[in-house]
Scaffold this motif. Structure first.
Motif, PDB file in Angstrom:
ATOM      1  N   GLU A  34      11.606   1.180   1.129  1.00 54.32           N
ATOM      2  CA  GLU A  34      12.707   0.456   0.415  1.00 54.32           C
ATOM      3  C   GLU A  34      11.761  -0.864  -0.153  1.00 54.32           C
ATOM      4  O   GLU A  34      11.901  -1.403  -1.206  1.00 54.32           O
ATOM      5  CB  GLU A  34      13.562  -0.053   1.125  1.00 54.32           C
ATOM      6  N   VAL A  35      10.665  -1.340   0.671  1.00 48.88           N
ATOM      7  CA  VAL A  35      10.023  -2.400   0.122  1.00 48.88           C
ATOM      8  C   VAL A  35       8.500  -2.037   0.147  1.00 48.88           C
ATOM      9  O   VAL A  35       7.649  -2.786  -0.231  1.00 48.88           O
ATOM     10  CB  VAL A  35      10.071  -3.532   1.386  1.00 48.88           C
ATOM     11  N   GLN A  38       6.944  -3.426  -3.385  1.00 54.03           N
ATOM     12  CA  GLN A  38       6.586  -4.804  -3.357  1.00 54.03           C
ATOM     13  C   GLN A  38       5.432  -5.026  -2.422  1.00 54.03           C
ATOM     14  O   GLN A  38       4.829  -6.074  -2.867  1.00 54.03           O
ATOM     15  CB  GLN A  38       7.943  -5.537  -3.036  1.00 54.03           C
TER      16      GLN A  38
END
Length: 110
Positions: A34-35, A38
């Protein structure tokens, strides 16, 4: 025109190095999916900034040839524009802009 090319090379080579380094680092680190994008982007940005910083330090204080680390071993030199270039730029302005430029130039001379 050569100076423009030199400046672009010296800008984008550290970006490319940062992208490669950040990507390679992110391969070895288990990340939450999910991250992951980033964190990878932050790694790439940090690696680019660090690469440029270290290359400039080495180029300045160790040896100018180390400028190859950022694409070219010499800094671009931007010369003062010639009189013809200034007049050509001035001629491209509309009359209101020309008047404002003339007024600003006259004010600087006082």
């Amino acid at each position: 025109m050569k100076d423009l090319f030199d400046s672009l090379v010296r800008t984008y080579v550290p970006w490319l190095a940062g992208i490669v380094i950040g990507w390679l680092v992110s391969l070895g680190v288990p990340l939450d999916p999910e991250v992951a994008p980033q964190i990878t982007a932050v790694l790439m940005l940090g690696a680019s900034a660090l690469w440029y910083f270290l290359a400039r330090i080495f180029e300045t204080y160790v040896h100018p040839k180390l400028g190859w680390l950022i694409g070219l071993p010499k800094q671009p030199l931007y010369g003062a524009p010639t009189k013809d270039e200034i007049l050509a730029d001035f001629a491209r302005l509309d009359p209101d802009e020309q008047n404002a430029d003339l007024q600003a130039a006259l004010a600087r001379r006082r």
